[in-house]
Design a protein around this motif. Sequence first.
Motif, mmCIF file in Angstrom:
data_model
loop_
_atom_site.group_PDB
_atom_site.id
_atom_site.type_symbol
_atom_site.label_atom_id
_atom_site.label_comp_id
_atom_site.label_asym_id
_atom_site.label_seq_id
_atom_site.Cartn_x
_atom_site.Cartn_y
_atom_site.Cartn_z
ATOM 1 N N GLU A 175 0.823 -1.201 0.000
ATOM 2 C CA GLU A 175 0.000 0.000 0.000
ATOM 3 C C GLU A 175 0.858 1.254 0.000
ATOM 4 O O GLU A 175 0.612 2.215 -0.742
ATOM 5 C CB GLU A 175 -0.910 -0.028 1.232
ATOM 6 N N GLU A 176 1.876 1.257 0.820
ATOM 7 C CA GLU A 176 2.774 2.415 0.890
ATOM 8 C C GLU A 176 3.493 2.619 -0.442
ATOM 9 O O GLU A 176 3.685 3.753 -0.896
ATOM 10 C CB GLU A 176 3.814 2.208 2.003
ATOM 11 N N ILE A 177 3.873 1.533 -1.065
ATOM 12 C CA ILE A 177 4.541 1.633 -2.364
ATOM 13 C C ILE A 177 3.587 2.207 -3.399
ATOM 14 O O ILE A 177 3.958 3.056 -4.207
ATOM 15 C CB ILE A 177 5.078 0.251 -2.807
ATOM 16 N N ALA A 178 2.345 1.739 -3.361
ATOM 17 C CA ALA A 178 1.353 2.241 -4.311
ATOM 18 C C ALA A 178 1.179 3.752 -4.152
ATOM 19 O O ALA A 178 1.121 4.494 -5.143
ATOM 20 C CB ALA A 178 0.020 1.521 -4.099
ATOM 21 N N GLU A 179 1.140 4.187 -2.914
ATOM 22 C CA GLU A 179 0.967 5.635 -2.670
ATOM 23 C C GLU A 179 2.164 6.418 -3.170
ATOM 24 O O GLU A 179 2.029 7.482 -3.772
ATOM 25 C CB GLU A 179 0.776 5.880 -1.171
ATOM 26 N N GLN A 180 3.341 5.902 -2.915
ATOM 27 C CA GLN A 180 4.527 6.657 -3.283
ATOM 28 C C GLN A 180 4.761 6.695 -4.780
ATOM 29 O O GLN A 180 5.338 7.648 -5.304
ATOM 30 C CB GLN A 180 5.763 6.095 -2.561
ATOM 31 N N THR A 181 4.344 5.662 -5.452
ATOM 32 C CA THR A 181 4.575 5.595 -6.901
ATOM 33 C C THR A 181 3.374 6.057 -7.716
ATOM 34 O O THR A 181 3.427 6.070 -8.925
ATOM 35 C CB THR A 181 4.924 4.165 -7.328
ATOM 36 N N PHE A 182 2.288 6.388 -7.036
ATOM 37 C CA PHE A 182 1.064 6.814 -7.722
ATOM 38 C C PHE A 182 0.537 5.726 -8.646
ATOM 39 O O PHE A 182 0.088 5.972 -9.764
ATOM 40 C CB PHE A 182 1.298 8.119 -8.497
ATOM 41 N N LEU A 183 0.671 4.504 -8.213
ATOM 42 C CA LEU A 183 0.129 3.371 -8.946
ATOM 43 C C LEU A 183 -0.961 2.723 -8.122
ATOM 44 O O LEU A 183 -1.081 2.947 -6.934
ATOM 45 C CB LEU A 183 1.228 2.329 -9.201
ATOM 46 N N SER A 184 -1.749 1.875 -8.813
ATOM 47 C CA SER A 184 -2.745 1.099 -8.080
ATOM 48 C C SER A 184 -2.056 -0.061 -7.364
ATOM 49 O O SER A 184 -1.006 -0.549 -7.777
ATOM 50 C CB SER A 184 -3.780 0.556 -9.069
ATOM 51 N N ILE A 185 -2.690 -0.503 -6.245
ATOM 52 C CA ILE A 185 -2.162 -1.646 -5.518
ATOM 53 C C ILE A 185 -2.038 -2.847 -6.446
ATOM 54 O O ILE A 185 -1.135 -3.689 -6.307
ATOM 55 C CB ILE A 185 -3.069 -1.975 -4.312
ATOM 56 N N ASN A 186 -2.940 -2.931 -7.427
ATOM 57 C CA ASN A 186 -2.901 -4.062 -8.339
ATOM 58 C C ASN A 186 -1.679 -4.014 -9.245
ATOM 59 O O ASN A 186 -1.098 -5.046 -9.567
ATOM 60 C CB ASN A 186 -4.185 -4.096 -9.172
ATOM 61 N N SER A 187 -1.335 -2.812 -9.670
ATOM 62 C CA SER A 187 -0.122 -2.685 -10.483
ATOM 63 C C SER A 187 1.105 -3.058 -9.670
ATOM 64 O O SER A 187 2.016 -3.734 -10.161
ATOM 65 C CB SER A 187 0.019 -1.237 -10.975
ATOM 66 N N VAL A 188 1.136 -2.618 -8.430
ATOM 67 C CA VAL A 188 2.268 -2.955 -7.564
ATOM 68 C C VAL A 188 2.396 -4.466 -7.448
ATOM 69 O O VAL A 188 3.487 -5.043 -7.580
ATOM 70 C CB VAL A 188 2.104 -2.312 -6.174
ATOM 71 N N LYS A 189 1.279 -5.131 -7.202
ATOM 72 C CA LYS A 189 1.323 -6.592 -7.081
ATOM 73 C C LYS A 189 1.804 -7.242 -8.367
ATOM 74 O O LYS A 189 2.537 -8.244 -8.343
ATOM 75 C CB LYS A 189 -0.051 -7.130 -6.716
ATOM 76 N N THR A 190 1.381 -6.680 -9.477
ATOM 77 C CA THR A 190 1.824 -7.243 -10.758
ATOM 78 C C THR A 190 3.335 -7.137 -10.904
ATOM 79 O O THR A 190 4.011 -8.085 -11.310
ATOM 80 C CB THR A 190 1.133 -6.501 -11.922
ATOM 81 N N TYR A 191 3.857 -5.980 -10.562
ATOM 82 C CA TYR A 191 5.310 -5.825 -10.670
ATOM 83 C C TYR A 191 6.041 -6.757 -9.705
ATOM 84 O O TYR A 191 7.103 -7.283 -10.014
ATOM 85 C CB TYR A 191 5.715 -4.375 -10.402
ATOM 86 N N ILE A 192 5.474 -6.919 -8.524
ATOM 87 C CA ILE A 192 6.082 -7.839 -7.563
ATOM 88 C C ILE A 192 6.120 -9.239 -8.156
ATOM 89 O O ILE A 192 7.135 -9.939 -8.075
ATOM 90 C CB ILE A 192 5.309 -7.808 -6.228
#
Lengths: 206, 206
Positions: free
Chosen positions: A154-171
């Motif tokens: 969640e914190e990463i999503a906020e800092q990168t201005f991405l959706s949580i789903n995008s963050v999970k995809t990159y992970i």
Amino acid sequence: MLVSVVNDYPLVVAGVQHLLQPFGERVALTAGPRQRPDVVLYDTFGRAQGPTMRVGELLTRTRSRHLAVYSWNLSEPLVRASFEAGASGYLFKGLPAEQLVEALERVSAGTQVSPQPSSRTKAPSGADWPGRAQGLSVREAEIVALITRGLTNEEIAEQTFLSINSVKTYIRTAYRKMGVTRRPQAVLWGVQHHMTASLGGDEPES
Amino acid sequence: MLVSVVNDYPLVVAGVQHLLQPFGERVALTAGPRQRPDVVLYDTFGRAQGPTMRVGELLTRTRSRHLAVYSWNLSEPLVRASFEAGASGYLFKGLPAEQLVEALERVSAGTQVSPQPSSRTKAPSGADWPGRAQGLSVREAEIVALITRGLTNEEIAEQTFLSINSVKTYIRTAYRKMGVTRRPQAVLWGVQHHMTASLGGDEPES
DNA sequence: AGTCTGCTCACCCCTGGGGGTGGCGTACTC
DNA sequence: GAGTACGCCACCCCCAGGGGTGAGCAGACT
């Protein structure tokens, strides 16, 4: 024109400086933070963006008058927030080097420089980032760098201005390239592959 | 009698050696692995125990004929498994130093030494382990060390012969002392506080 | 005796994380 | 054109992890 490239990851800074090297007659690079650069080029890899950037402090610390944000993310709210935070320019990381130099010169001359819309995702030749040698894309690498700092999705999503789903995809895609399956392993991987920021970072941690 | 203390954490080794120091007339300590010690004293902090110990390899590597396990855990199945794996002695870490020396001498003389039941939890004066300076108990520290290696709770429970519930309890209490709330933070804490094993470790990772 | 610390364990509940599936758009290469 | 890579996003499902509660035992100290 004197330019200071600012980012926590030496590889990133070196990559940007490498980009600007052929334009030595127009751009002088400074590594030291106290040499009054005309422009601070603030690379956002793994760093605060938009409203949480501390533009005033950066300018004071570097004794510069202009800060140009250098980012892949062209979302309108983020660009606006960056200008509101005090940035003088917002430059797209996909720009060819010559256009980058021209934009820096305009910023240095006091012009507010906004980015043109672009969908390009390929980094300019010579750019570098930690994890690239291990096959991580720039976006994957940035997410891993933030994981290595201990941030939640969640914190990463906020800092990168991405959706949580995008963050999970990159992970997901990054973990496959890294050969890990759990977060602690990813943190260790990041530590071992220099994904930790240099200790001079003054990033506020959430 | 020449004794080699074996463990991945220099602090642990130093702590045990410190314990034995006053008995210099009876115990000589060797740091090098190739000096044919009479006894290898294998401290189990953060290491494989029981059936997964590689006693034969350790003895070959050190050119020793006896290996004594040095552990807090006195559970009967673990003791039995250690002897079956080739250990010559199983020594309790709560033993006062003089009794430890006596036990080592018996092992050196070829006697199989089993532990007496004990409920003592206080480490002998002078013992040391990573994280102790930060307030972690020996058990908490061991769990954190294994977290820092990237093991899951289940894997940690298996390696330490504890229940998953006990592992979680130690995580809870340790995290409070460390000031962290999530695993990635704990891993970083461990890395920063030297909870990573030395690179000479040949521990098989699950 | 009482209190504190450390070790061990159980059970409940919830959250953070990670696997999968699918989809869109663009740039680039053959 | 097709295929690939990258960036971005949604939704489903399940697991690993962590917060809480409670309990017992023993040693050490006052």
